[in-house]
Enzyme design. Structure first.
Site: not given
Ligand SMILES: C[S@@+](CC[C@H](N)C(=O)[O-])C[C@H]1O[C@@H](n2cnc3c(N)ncnc32)[C@H](O)[C@@H]1O
Length: 461
Positions: A116, A118, A120, A122, A239
């Protein structure tokens, strides 16, 4: 007017963390902290926003550098931010680097997956922490967010040794089943720990949202567990602050999969205010200098899925020697392998090409297959250096003329405006730099510079 912190959430926090709840809730009414992490691959003569610097983030390992700022500047008006010279990231989200040593690798991980990913934050951190030979697959489900992920990764490292995909987790499983030595699930969550910087998190919160998040997290984790290699490590992060999405989710994993916890309690000592439970690390706003973050680590102790077969799909097409020799600007020969995909040339490792070939066979949406070094804009002109190349150490081997711009000119360039220069430049492709850091490319006609800064990345203020 700001939406108040929901009273049901306040009551829940008071019940879960009676000693800390009032400080957490108070903190949710104050401005968020601001911090950034420098790109270790860039050499800067001075820290960005040095005048606002307000303490070094002590829980980063020595090879990484991050600091807090006393206030939030307009990052979009700093060309170095556009150049990927640093990443604006909450200090709590950098905890991944603090626990890294604790993961106790016996062997170099071959394949890591950020499921997951975006925008980016992490993934940029993972790319810096992982050995250069580890292939990192970063995935984002949402197309718009995936574009931002690509931009950030290209600007951070040229997306070298990365495959960026835009897929639902379950679509990745047949491709990566049993293959991943490390998987990060930074799960979509109810965002309770972000409420002081995210108005939507306040507006959207409800007990039902928490329940929906739990369901979604479980379905993502089910796929992650199937993609882990034997003894592979799962990092689970959110978070948010509630128990259901954090410690209880880890208990659910322990109940349902052959895995064991990796003890992170020593790491809490390095982060002032962090709290370690027997499951994971909790960072709470108001108690730690950062936003909310939860992080747990588990190791697989048995096989969940055997890899279907070693990836054996027919490989990709190597770039011919003749084409490669025509890249006259890439002056020094390198020992790397080059592959032509469509109208672009990529530098890829043999392992990456195997995984990619398999991914194409599964018809997965590949947003970028790795480090793009050249692309064909016009047949007549042949291959030209790519934008990604400028953000990679390989750029040093490219004999390209460069033009350094002062601040206002650099901003005009980032807005996509045409530039004139008093000093005539060599005709052809020129690299535009600011404080010595490449921003992008331009095409020089001698007196005039046609702006080649990618349209989607242009500055709009
Ligand atoms: C907490 S954010 C990730 C932040 C990212 N790791 C960073 O450090 O920038 C969670 C991400 O999971 C995505 N997401 C939403 N539903 C999802 C799903 N069913 N499966 C996988 N990813 C999903 C969201 O679009 C979002 O970009």
């Amino acid at each position: 007017m700001q939406t108040p912190v929901p009273s049901e959430l306040k009551a829940k926090l008071a019940q879960a963390y009676p000693e800390h709840a009032s400080r957490i809730v108070e903190a949710l009414e104050t401005p968020p902290s601001v911090s950034l992490r420098l790109n270790p691959a860039r050499t800067l003569s001075a820290h960005p926003f040095a005048e606002l610097e307000d303490g070094t983030i002590p829980w980063l390992p020595t090879e990484l550098e991050g600091y807090w700022l006393s206030e939030r500047p307009t990052f979009a008006l700093d060309p170095l931010w556009h150049a990927g010279a640093y990443y604006v990231q909450d200090a709590s989200a950098m905890t991944l680097a603090t626990i890294w040593e604790q993961l106790g690798w016996h062997e170099t991980p071959k394949l890591a997956l950020d499921l997951c990913a975006a925008p980016g934050g992490k993934s940029t951190l993972l790319r810096d922490l992982l050995p250069a030979e580890t292939l990192l697959v970063s995935n984002e489900i949402l197309p718009k967010r995936c574009k931002i992920l690509v931009e950030n990764m290209v600007k951070w490292c040229g997306a070298d040794q990365m495959i960026i995909t835009q897929e639902e987790p379950q679509r990745l499983t047949p491709w990566l089943q049993g293959f991943c030595d490390l998987i990060l699930v930074d799960a979509p969550c109810s965002g309770e720990g972000l409420m002081r910087r995210d108005e939507e998190a306040r507006r959207m919160w409800s007990p039902q949202l928490v329940a929906d998040c739990v369901t979604r997290q479980r379905s993502i984790l089910q796929e992650a567990m199937r993609m882990l290699a034997p003894e592979g490590v799962l990092l689970y992060a959110t978070c948010t602050l509630n128990q259901e999405e954090n410690d209880q989710m880890v208990q659910w994993l322990l109940d349902n999969y052959p895995c064991e916890l990796i003890d992170l309690s020593h790491c809490a000592e390095r982060i002032a205010g962090a709290c370690a439970t027997s499951y994971g690390l909790h960072l709470w706003p108001g108690i730690v200098r950062g936003e909310g973050q939860y992080l747990a680590a588990l190791r697989l102790t048995d096989i969940v899925e055997t890899p279907s077969e070693t990836h054996k799909a027919k490989g990709l097409t190597r770039t011919s020697r003749q084409t490669f020799d025509s890249l006259s600007w890439l002056s020094k020969a390198t020992s790397a392998d080059y592959y032509t995909i469509g109208e672009r040339i990529y530098q890829l490792t043999p392992e990456a090409t195997q995984h990619l070939a398999e991914a194409y066979k599964h018809r997965l949406a590949i947003a970028t297959p790795g480090l793009e070094i050249a692309s064909m804009r016009h047949q007549a002109k042949g291959y030209e250096p790519s934008f990604a190349l400028l953000h990679h150490p390989l750029y040093a081997t490219a004999g390209l003329p460069a033009l350094e711009l002062p601040l206002q000119e650099a901003l005009r360039y980032l807005r996509g405006e045409a530039l004139t220069t008093e000093t005539p430049t060599e005709r052809g492709v020129t690299v535009i730099t600011y404080r010595g850091i490449p921003l992008g490319l331009a095409h020089s006609t001698g007196a005039r510079l046609n702006n080649l800064y990618p349209k989607p990345y242009r500055l709009r203020i």
